[in-house]
Design an enzyme around this catalytic site. Sequence first.
Site, PDB file in Angstrom:
ATOM      1  N   LYS A 283       0.817  -1.213   0.000  1.00 60.07           N
ATOM      2  CA  LYS A 283       0.000   0.000   0.000  1.00 60.07           C
ATOM      3  C   LYS A 283       0.857   1.273   0.000  1.00 60.07           C
ATOM      4  CE  LYS A 283      -3.387  -2.868  -0.012  1.00 60.07           C
ATOM      5  NZ  LYS A 283      -2.863  -4.112   0.528  1.00 60.07           N
TER       6      LYS A 283
ATOM      7  N   TYR B   3     -11.871 -15.313   3.031  1.00 63.47           N
ATOM      8  CA  TYR B   3     -10.928 -14.225   3.283  1.00 63.47           C
ATOM      9  C   TYR B   3     -10.441 -14.277   4.732  1.00 63.47           C
ATOM     10  CZ  TYR B   3      -9.016  -9.609   4.117  1.00 63.47           C
ATOM     11  OH  TYR B   3      -8.182  -8.592   4.476  1.00 63.47           O
TER      12      TYR B   3
ATOM     13  N   TYR C 103      -2.722 -12.801   2.923  1.00 61.48           N
ATOM     14  CA  TYR C 103      -2.370 -12.489   1.529  1.00 61.48           C
ATOM     15  C   TYR C 103      -1.171 -13.293   1.023  1.00 61.48           C
ATOM     16  CZ  TYR C 103      -5.471  -8.493   2.214  1.00 61.48           C
ATOM     17  OH  TYR C 103      -6.552  -7.705   2.469  1.00 61.48           O
TER      18      TYR C 103
HETATM   19  C1  LIG Z   1      -3.627  -5.427   0.369  1.00 60.72           C
HETATM   20  C2  LIG Z   1      -2.650  -6.528   0.327  1.00 60.72           C
HETATM   21  C3  LIG Z   1      -2.542  -7.366  -0.801  1.00 60.72           C
HETATM   22  C4  LIG Z   1      -3.463  -7.277  -1.966  1.00 60.72           C
HETATM   23  O1  LIG Z   1      -3.214  -6.171  -2.774  1.00 60.72           O
HETATM   24  P1  LIG Z   1      -4.413  -5.540  -3.603  1.00 60.72           P
HETATM   25  O2  LIG Z   1      -3.844  -4.393  -4.296  1.00 60.72           O
HETATM   26  O3  LIG Z   1      -5.474  -5.196  -2.588  1.00 60.72           O
HETATM   27  O4  LIG Z   1      -4.928  -6.590  -4.530  1.00 60.72           O
HETATM   28  C5  LIG Z   1      -1.555  -8.325  -0.807  1.00 60.72           C
HETATM   29  N1  LIG Z   1      -0.733  -8.495   0.238  1.00 60.72           N
HETATM   30  C6  LIG Z   1      -0.822  -7.730   1.344  1.00 60.72           C
HETATM   31  C7  LIG Z   1       0.103  -8.010   2.466  1.00 60.72           C
HETATM   32  C8  LIG Z   1      -1.780  -6.724   1.428  1.00 60.72           C
HETATM   33  O5  LIG Z   1      -1.857  -5.981   2.539  1.00 60.72           O
END
Ligand SMILES: *Cc1c(COP(=O)(O)O)cnc(C)c1O
Length: 335
Positions: A50, A264, A290
Amino acid sequence: MHLARFPRARFAHLPTPLEPLPRLSEALGGGAQFWIKRDDCTGLAGGGNKTRKLEFLLGEALAQGADTLVTQGAVQSNHVRQTAAAAARYGMACEIILEERVQTNAVDYNHSGNVLLDRLMGGQLRNVPAGSDMNAELEKSAEQVRARGGKPYIIPGGGSNTVGALGYVDCAIELVAQANAQGLVIDRIVTATGSAGTHAGLVAGLALVGADIPILGIGVRAPKEAQEANVHKLAVATAEVLGHGERVTREMTVANCDYVGAGYGIADEGVFEALRLAARTDAILLDPVYTGKAMKGLIDLARKGHFKGETVVFLHTGGAQGLSGYASVLEGNLA
Ligand SMILES: *Cc1c(COP(=O)(O)O)cnc(C)c1O
């Protein structure tokens, strides 16, 4: 295509390292060479994907004279933590809505990990039940900010709009330049794909530089059709902002959503194995929501010979700052 035309705040630690994963590659049979793009090292209170998006989002927020960032995410959102960090960096307030998307009363999940860090950095948290209309909640918080005389800037979940996705257009350019400089031929990129901005920015960026490197997104929530449609739509829109929407074709977006498991934020043995293996081979810290799911997919596909003879770059999108929020889930799965 010229990213310098877009407002951008500069705080990410870039370029992030591109490193080999020799022990993981060997543990997976040696049929493929795995590398890692360390976007877990982007800086900003622990880093993660992010941060790149926030450079462009903050650029726009500052240009508009905003004094408060308003965003939303799941309780253990990394996006929320990085947004709270960006707000602190620029002396802005940060209004956060946390969706109780993962149904759990665990104290660590609700209070530790990213939640603790959000609060430490001064984020103002408001929880809402799973399934709430999060866009309406964002608007509600923004209205409250206006009512007290503030100027809100709304950042959508995951920072995934065309502005945020520019951060991953930039990452695509950076990665290709690094590979060129090192003489590394990349056959494929593997990444987690959630709110779509990361995957879409990469698709758009690689299309615009004409790199012809396929990207495999491993889904963490939505089914394949929905995920690919979301990513493709945002990739086209992002490339359009850069003046070349026509260069992004539908087949450039590929997601594999077979590794979501029960849903999720819910980890299973494949995820625990991925966390252990990455940590115990090349000392890479993944998260259960993730990157652990993406690595679970990478491991399974590697074992099935899917990447035979290839050089594969795993994009590490961060998330280890949330690990302590899952202490009770991980306990018992570390052996
Ligand atoms: C938000 C996030 C993702 C996914 O990325 P997107 O752009 O939302 O698809 C992957 N890994 C981590 C650790 C995240 O925080």
